[in-house]
Design a protein around this motif. Sequence first.
Motif, PDB file in Angstrom:
ATOM      1  N   ARG A  11      48.668  40.594  36.243  1.00 51.38           N
ATOM      2  CA  ARG A  11      50.000  40.446  35.658  1.00 51.38           C
ATOM      3  C   ARG A  11      49.972  40.876  34.198  1.00 51.38           C
ATOM      4  O   ARG A  11      48.925  40.887  33.568  1.00 51.38           O
ATOM      5  CB  ARG A  11      50.445  38.976  35.730  1.00 51.38           C
ATOM      6  CG  ARG A  11      50.549  38.430  37.139  1.00 51.38           C
ATOM      7  CD  ARG A  11      51.275  37.101  37.166  1.00 51.38           C
ATOM      8  NE  ARG A  11      50.649  36.051  36.387  1.00 51.38           N
ATOM      9  CZ  ARG A  11      49.765  35.173  36.847  1.00 51.38           C
ATOM     10  NH1 ARG A  11      49.355  35.226  38.087  1.00 51.38           N
ATOM     11  NH2 ARG A  11      49.282  34.231  36.071  1.00 51.38           N
ATOM     12  N   PRO A  12      51.135  41.181  33.638  1.00 54.29           N
ATOM     13  CA  PRO A  12      51.190  41.552  32.218  1.00 54.29           C
ATOM     14  C   PRO A  12      50.853  40.371  31.303  1.00 54.29           C
ATOM     15  O   PRO A  12      50.938  39.213  31.701  1.00 54.29           O
ATOM     16  CB  PRO A  12      52.639  41.976  32.005  1.00 54.29           C
ATOM     17  CG  PRO A  12      53.256  42.075  33.347  1.00 54.29           C
ATOM     18  CD  PRO A  12      52.426  41.272  34.286  1.00 54.29           C
ATOM     19  N   LYS A  18      45.532  32.313  29.281  1.00 53.48           N
ATOM     20  CA  LYS A  18      44.638  32.593  30.414  1.00 53.48           C
ATOM     21  C   LYS A  18      44.672  34.068  30.795  1.00 53.48           C
ATOM     22  O   LYS A  18      44.367  34.443  31.911  1.00 53.48           O
ATOM     23  CB  LYS A  18      45.032  31.732  31.623  1.00 53.48           C
ATOM     24  CG  LYS A  18      44.858  30.253  31.421  1.00 53.48           C
ATOM     25  CD  LYS A  18      43.396  29.887  31.472  1.00 53.48           C
ATOM     26  CE  LYS A  18      43.235  28.380  31.376  1.00 53.48           C
ATOM     27  NZ  LYS A  18      41.938  27.934  31.808  1.00 53.48           N
ATOM     28  N   CYS A  19      45.084  34.904  29.848  1.00 55.36           N
ATOM     29  CA  CYS A  19      45.129  36.356  30.071  1.00 55.36           C
ATOM     30  C   CYS A  19      43.726  36.916  29.857  1.00 55.36           C
ATOM     31  O   CYS A  19      43.127  36.702  28.807  1.00 55.36           O
ATOM     32  CB  CYS A  19      46.112  37.015  29.114  1.00 55.36           C
ATOM     33  SG  CYS A  19      47.813  36.438  29.290  1.00 55.36           S
ATOM     34  N   GLY A  56      44.594  43.691  32.312  1.00 56.70           N
ATOM     35  CA  GLY A  56      44.195  45.091  32.234  1.00 56.70           C
ATOM     36  C   GLY A  56      42.734  45.246  32.603  1.00 56.70           C
ATOM     37  O   GLY A  56      42.016  44.261  32.772  1.00 56.70           O
ATOM     38  N   TRP A  57      42.329  46.499  32.737  1.00 55.22           N
ATOM     39  CA  TRP A  57      40.964  46.799  33.149  1.00 55.22           C
ATOM     40  C   TRP A  57      40.274  47.713  32.145  1.00 55.22           C
ATOM     41  O   TRP A  57      40.877  48.671  31.672  1.00 55.22           O
ATOM     42  CB  TRP A  57      40.966  47.485  34.514  1.00 55.22           C
ATOM     43  CG  TRP A  57      41.437  46.576  35.601  1.00 55.22           C
ATOM     44  CD1 TRP A  57      42.716  46.466  36.088  1.00 55.22           C
ATOM     45  CD2 TRP A  57      40.663  45.627  36.319  1.00 55.22           C
ATOM     46  NE1 TRP A  57      42.769  45.516  37.065  1.00 55.22           N
ATOM     47  CE2 TRP A  57      41.516  44.976  37.230  1.00 55.22           C
ATOM     48  CE3 TRP A  57      39.329  45.257  36.286  1.00 55.22           C
ATOM     49  CZ2 TRP A  57      41.083  43.989  38.097  1.00 55.22           C
ATOM     50  CZ3 TRP A  57      38.897  44.271  37.152  1.00 55.22           C
ATOM     51  CH2 TRP A  57      39.763  43.649  38.048  1.00 55.22           C
TER      52      TRP A  57
END
Length: 70
Positions: A11-12, A18-19, A56-57
């Motif tokens: 998710r964005p 918790k990103c 993101g990766w």
Amino acid sequence: MRGTDLNMLERPYYGCGKCLLGVRRLSRMKLATSSPERQREDVLVAAEAVGGHIIGWADDWEVSGAPPTR
């Protein structure tokens, strides 16, 4: 991961604390390796375990970790 939609764990960013950034790497110097899809699943399982999600990766494909040869 039973019953969990892996796509829901990507998710964005929205500042929840918790990103997480997922990291995947393949080395051409290593004969046995995990596929990118397997690495994605492993990272998403780990993110879920801590209550997080991937925003993101960082991918490092076909780069050897070995020092350059002369």
